[in-house]
Design an enzyme around this catalytic site. Structure first.
Site, PDB file in Angstrom:
ATOM      1  CE  LYS A 128      -1.746   3.051   1.934  1.00 23.65           C
ATOM      2  NZ  LYS A 128      -1.756   4.524   1.592  1.00 23.65           N
TER       3      LYS A 128
ATOM      4  CD  GLU B 153      -2.711   8.852   0.900  1.00 21.55           C
ATOM      5  OE1 GLU B 153      -2.958   9.649   1.830  1.00 21.55           O
ATOM      6  OE2 GLU B 153      -2.093   7.774   1.068  1.00 21.55           O
TER       7      GLU B 153
ATOM      8  CB  CYS C   5      12.814   9.496   8.324  1.00 16.50           C
ATOM      9  SG  CYS C   5      13.691   8.073   7.654  1.00 16.50           S
TER      10      CYS C   5
END
Length: 497
Positions: free
Chosen positions: A173, A176, A281
């Site tokens: 996933k 988006e 990050c």
């Protein structure tokens, strides 16, 4: 308008939920694509495809798996320019940075190509009379990955190549906001000969995430993103009986001692703070300057920052692109004005920056803050943008106490010419990845990536040996083949003689 669909069972599958999300070009601010959001049923279809594929892929030979991965590596290399262009179009990072992302992802594909070495078991013979013991590792089944917007290709490649090399099947996933790169990775995997259903991609929002976390047929979940979401992923996934590795956010410090090469330190601070517009990050967001180091170091950083070229990522002259969304741009800008209100000195104010001809893009310039204190929001929060704070301290001990008091422990760096100080630092600092005169200490593929404290939830770091262990489980087999001369009954407790 182009619609990015799902990839399930080895082919594109149009979304049927009726829900879509916008995909923007950050440089122009225009929406030029949309992405289908998966329903619970669509996630279930991907998991079913992966579960069916696992029946044969999980028992396939290492030779078959590696043959596919070697071909996949060739295709990724041949298409790296195309993948980088997709990243730049949806994320906004400059093309050279996007190419570097693909290259770092390829490292893990190459690691996966060597999976036969990583899955070698252990054998102890004659542990008792004619008894042998073997330790082996086996795949888990269907596993999943939930990946962030800032590395649309690299982070997925940190996960699924190693997972499928270990014999698992995968449901990805992606963010988006940046769906195209992941879809391309799946297309190339199919072209390389990966059987249908071994790699599936479902796009979506929290509905898809929760469906993954709650699905009974998913054995493990990998995640990279912010700390609050990482905590949620870990808590929800483990509550549903899954193995979870959830990598969270960071506030990475760079310690500069008085004996450091300040030109090297300034170059490194620029690269590590402003590269990829700070949307990393592993970005350095705090420079901790010891003693009289601060003034000359800030001068050198400012000199370099003033000459940075900011523009569209597809312009070869650009060194830094836009931020991912207008909302995020405005949030990053608020930290600069907030820091000034909280007593910090704004050496460079990058808010309000625009690029001629691209006025609607998600632009922000670089910002440099001095005299920042631990009470300042700009120090305490993960900004995820091109804002560098300088904290002044008098001693090394004060610096290490400051850094270790941070709730995060992702990466850190020290700049010094003193080997003893560097060794002491790498032993005392509470972080998972340490650089010595290296500003962004992201490990190479055959080591593992991961932080400490609120930067990691779960017991395993990502890729490297930790990745292999995360995507497999151990089994110990004790074997005794009777010798023709054996016989008789003995009800005593077995002994190791």
């Amino acid at each position: 308008m182009k619609t990015i669909s799902h990839w399930i069972g080895g082919k594109p599958v149009e979304g049927v939920s009726g829900n879509f999300g916008p995909v923007y070009n950050p440089a122009t601010g225009a929406q030029d694509k949309q992405v289908a959001f998966a329903s619970v049923d669509e996630v279930d279809a991907a998991v079913r495809a992966a579960k069916e594929a696992f029946r044969t892929w999980g028992t396939s030979s290492l030779a078959k798996r590696t043959s596919v991965l070697f071909k996949y590596r060739e295709l990724l290399d041949a298409h790296r320019e195309e993948i980088a262009q997709l990243i730049t179009a949806e994320h906004g990072k400059v093309h050279s940075d996007a190419l570097g992302e693909v290259a770092r992802g390829l490292e893990i594909v190459e690691l996966a190509c060597g999976i036969p070495e990583k899955l070698k078991g252990e054998l102890s013979t004659q542990v008792s009379t004619r008894v042998d013991v073997a330790a082996i590792r086996q795949s888990l089944g269907v596993v999943a990955g939930i990946t962030p917007f800032n590395f649309p290709a690299m982070v997925p490649m940190w996960m699924f190549p190693l997972a499928i090399a270990c014999g698992n099947t995968f449901v990805l996933k992606p963010s988006e906001k940046v769906p195209s790169a992941a879809f391309k990775l799946a297309e190339l995997a199919a072209e390389a000969g990966l059987p249908d259903g071994v790699l599936n991609v479902v796009n979506g929002d929290k509905v898809a995430v929760d469906a993954i976390l709650e699905h009974p047929d998913i054995a493990a979940v990998s995640f990279v993103g912010s700390t609050p979401i990482a905590r949620y992923i870990h808590t929800t996934g483990t509550a549903n009986g899954k193995r979870v590795q959830a990598l969270g956010g960071a506030k990475n410090h760079m310690l500069v001692l008085p004996d450091a090469d300040l030109d090297l330190a300034a170059d490194s601070a620029i690269n590590a703070a402003y590269g990829s517009a700070g949307e990393r990050c592993m970005a350095i967001s705090v420079v901790v300057a010891v003693g009289e180091t601060a003034d000359p170091l800030i001068g050198k950083i400012k000199e370099r920052a003033d000459n940075l070229r900011i523009g569209p990522g597809d312009d070869p002259a650009s060194e830094m692109g836009p931020l991912i969304t207008k909302v995020h741009r405005d949030k990053v800008a608020s930290y600069v004005s907030g820091a000034a209100a909280q007593g910090a000195d704004v050496v460079i104010d990058g808010t309000g920056y625009t690029v001629e001809g691209y006025e609607d893009g998600h632009w922000i310039g670089v910002s440099l803050l001095d005299n920042v204190t631990p009470e300042t929001d700009a120090y305490r929060d993960e900004i995820f943008g091109p804002v560098l704070s300088v904290v002044r301290v008098e001693t090394y001990d004060e610096a290490i106490a400051l850094m270790n008091n941070s709730p995060w422990g992702n990466g850190t760096a020290i700049f010094t010419r003193d080997g003893g100080a560097a060794r002491r630092f790498q032993m005392e600092v509470e972080a998972g990845m340490v650089g010595v005169n290296v500003p962004i200490p992201v490990p190479v593929g055959y080591h593992s990536f991961g932080g400490w404290k609120d930067s990691l939830f779960g017991d395993h770091h990502i890729y490297g040996n930790d990745g292999v262990h995360f995507y497999t489980r151990g089994k110990v087999v004790t074997t005794r083949w009777p010798d023709p001369s054996d016989g008789g009954i003995n009800l005593g407790f077995p002994s190791n003689h």
